[in-house]
Design an enzyme around this catalytic site. Structure first.
Site, PDB file in Angstrom:
ATOM      1  N   SER A 145       1.460  -0.823  -0.158  1.00 47.68           N
ATOM      2  CA  SER A 145       0.260  -0.233   0.110  1.00 47.68           C
ATOM      3  C   SER A 145       0.824   1.693  -0.248  1.00 47.68           C
ATOM      4  O   SER A 145       2.025   1.739  -0.798  1.00 47.68           O
ATOM      5  CB  SER A 145      -1.119   0.190   1.212  1.00 47.68           C
ATOM      6  OG  SER A 145      -2.137   0.998   1.166  1.00 47.68           O
ATOM      7  N   ARG A 215     -12.117   6.859   9.036  1.00 47.48           N
ATOM      8  CA  ARG A 215     -10.990   5.512   9.256  1.00 47.48           C
ATOM      9  C   ARG A 215     -12.399   4.779   9.142  1.00 47.48           C
ATOM     10  O   ARG A 215     -11.706   4.160   8.156  1.00 47.48           O
ATOM     11  CB  ARG A 215     -10.533   5.156  10.942  1.00 47.48           C
ATOM     12  CG  ARG A 215     -10.280   4.327  11.421  1.00 47.48           C
ATOM     13  CD  ARG A 215      -9.346   3.219  10.151  1.00 47.48           C
ATOM     14  NE  ARG A 215      -9.097   1.951  10.706  1.00 47.48           N
ATOM     15  CZ  ARG A 215      -7.563   1.678   9.949  1.00 47.48           C
ATOM     16  NH1 ARG A 215      -7.061   1.946   9.197  1.00 47.48           N
ATOM     17  NH2 ARG A 215      -7.579   0.348  10.745  1.00 47.48           N
ATOM     18  N   ASP A 311      -8.220  -6.419  -4.841  1.00 46.39           N
ATOM     19  CA  ASP A 311      -8.404  -5.288  -4.590  1.00 46.39           C
ATOM     20  C   ASP A 311      -8.745  -4.136  -5.660  1.00 46.39           C
ATOM     21  O   ASP A 311      -8.067  -4.198  -6.785  1.00 46.39           O
ATOM     22  CB  ASP A 311      -7.052  -4.859  -4.532  1.00 46.39           C
ATOM     23  CG  ASP A 311      -6.327  -3.154  -3.642  1.00 46.39           C
ATOM     24  OD1 ASP A 311      -6.885  -2.661  -3.859  1.00 46.39           O
ATOM     25  OD2 ASP A 311      -4.793  -3.485  -3.152  1.00 46.39           O
ATOM     26  N   HIS A 344      -8.163  -5.146  -0.532  1.00 53.00           N
ATOM     27  CA  HIS A 344      -7.308  -4.844  -0.513  1.00 53.00           C
ATOM     28  C   HIS A 344      -6.122  -4.805   0.983  1.00 53.00           C
ATOM     29  O   HIS A 344      -4.768  -4.962   0.755  1.00 53.00           O
ATOM     30  CB  HIS A 344      -6.713  -2.511  -0.516  1.00 53.00           C
ATOM     31  CG  HIS A 344      -6.102  -1.602  -0.421  1.00 53.00           C
ATOM     32  ND1 HIS A 344      -4.680  -2.516  -0.914  1.00 53.00           N
ATOM     33  CD2 HIS A 344      -5.336  -1.638   0.930  1.00 53.00           C
ATOM     34  CE1 HIS A 344      -3.571  -1.990  -0.876  1.00 53.00           C
ATOM     35  NE2 HIS A 344      -4.059  -1.205   0.426  1.00 53.00           N
ATOM     36  N   ASP A 345      -6.739  -5.100   2.066  1.00 50.82           N
ATOM     37  CA  ASP A 345      -6.650  -6.154   3.400  1.00 50.82           C
ATOM     38  C   ASP A 345      -5.240  -7.043   2.843  1.00 50.82           C
ATOM     39  O   ASP A 345      -5.001  -7.581   4.223  1.00 50.82           O
ATOM     40  CB  ASP A 345      -7.025  -5.438   4.174  1.00 50.82           C
ATOM     41  CG  ASP A 345      -6.920  -4.517   5.443  1.00 50.82           C
ATOM     42  OD1 ASP A 345      -5.980  -3.630   4.878  1.00 50.82           O
ATOM     43  OD2 ASP A 345      -7.915  -4.651   6.167  1.00 50.82           O
TER      44      ASP A 345
END
Length: 363
Positions: A145, A215, A311, A344-345
């Site tokens: 990232s 967040r 992602d 993405h994680d």
């Protein structure tokens, strides 16, 4: 935050892309494993937006395990029996490195007087730390990232400093959509009545509500639709009927609120503003005459790019764009798209195929 962190004060001032200069810069860091006598086995790990230096050790604020303990340690893909791993908190952040919460020369917190920084400025701080540690050339630089942006920036701007570059789930520039999501988060923070134009450090109340919303919005981008559906679907949270109100009826709502509230305990709102702005400004081609291949023209490193099929924040097309530029520059590069349901994680979670790629590339 009053914790004491292991850190180094850089001897030279940092001249920044925006025209400012930071002096007496502190870079907080952690190390794992022993440095070889010839100093040839060092790996620099670069963290993501909300990450920090505690990659393989307990976080001093939350007590949670390091953010990549599954990847870093004795016998693990990044094997600390073989490598000296260095992970530093980027400048602009809030875990010991110089940032908005740090004291300016006048003895008061910088707050919004802190200069706007770039990814390249962050890497300047990392290179300064490597100089302080006596590490002239890295075995590898690794990041996912925003950490991948740092890895690519180091390869482009300090091509002699790393023999291998592993960039995971990343991009060479932020897209309009990425910038848009970040702007929502920044506006949430700045709309919080306790933000006080950034001058909240002497106040008991902090802009926690705005930071939590930022967040929550960002966390959605780290997940995949399939992953959210599988994990939560439309299931209700601790109830059998809808309340017909605005409490967290759905499990996914409760999850996001938990993510938001927990984040405010360990992160600084102003740091979130500065780091997201740095990511938005990132455009490696723009830094090198508008051609991405020119960014890598002087590199002697081997590269590996990794993307994930789920992602949508930094999709595979972004990694392919970097790979094509590396090919045009004549740089040795390998590329793999891995299948994972986590979005993405995925680079932080249990994807055994990634373990094999990381281990194999570093060897």
């Amino acid at each position: 935050m009053t914790e004491t962190y292991r850190s180094s004060t850089l001897q030279a001032p940092l001249a920044l892309d925006g025209g400012g200069v930071l002096t007496d810069v502190t870079v907080a860091y952690e190390t794992y494993g022993a440095l070889a006598p010839d100093r040839s086995n060092a790996i620099l790990l670069c963290h993501a937006l909300t990450g920090d230096q505690f990659v393989a050790s307990a976080h001093p604020v939350t007590g949670k395990p390091g953010w990549w303990e599954r990847m870093v340690g004795p016998g693990r893909p990044i094997d600390t029996d073989r490598y000296r791993v260095v992970c530093a908190n980027v400048i602009g952040s809030c875990m010991g490195s110089t940032g908005p919460a740090s004291l300016a020369p006048d003895g008061e917190p910088y707050a919004m007087r802190f200069p706007v920084i770039t990814i390249r400025d962050m890497v300047r701080g990392l290179v300064g730390l490597l100089d302080e540690l006596g590490i002239e050339r890295l075995h590898a630089v690794v990041g996912g990232s925003m950490g991948g942006m740092q890895a690519l920036s180091l390869a482009a701007n300090w091509p002699e400093r790393a023999g291998r570059v592993l960039a995971i789930a990343t991009t060479a520039r932020h897209s309009a959509q990425n910038i848009a999501f970040h702007e929502v988060g920044r506006q949430a923070i700045m709309a919080d009545p306790y933000w006080c134009k950034g001058d909240y450090y002497a106040h008991e109340e902090r802009p926690g509500a705005g930071l939590a919303v930022a967040r929550m919005a960002a966390h959605i981008t780290y997940l995949s639709e399939d992953g959210l559906t599988e994990k939560f679907g439309r299931r209700l949270q601790d109830r059998t009927e809808k309340t017909f109100g605005f409490d967290a009826d759905f499990q996914v709502e409760s999850y996001l609120r938990y993510q938001g509230s927990g984040f405010t305990k360990r992160f600084d709102a102003n740091s979130y503003l500065y780091i997201t702005r740095a990511m938005d400004y990132f455009d490696l081609a723009e830094e090198h005459g508008g051609k991405l291949a020119e960014a890598f023209a002087g590199s002697q490193a081997r590269f590996c790019l990794v993307s994930f099929d789920s992602d949508w924040l930094y999709p595979t097309a972004e990694s392919r764009h970097v790979v094509h530029a590396l090919n045009a520059a004549g740089a040795p590069v390998s590329f793999v798209e891995l299948s994972a349901p986590f979005g993405h994680d995925s680079f932080l979670l249990d994807v055994p195929a990634l373990d094999r790629v990381v281990k194999g590339f570093l060897e």
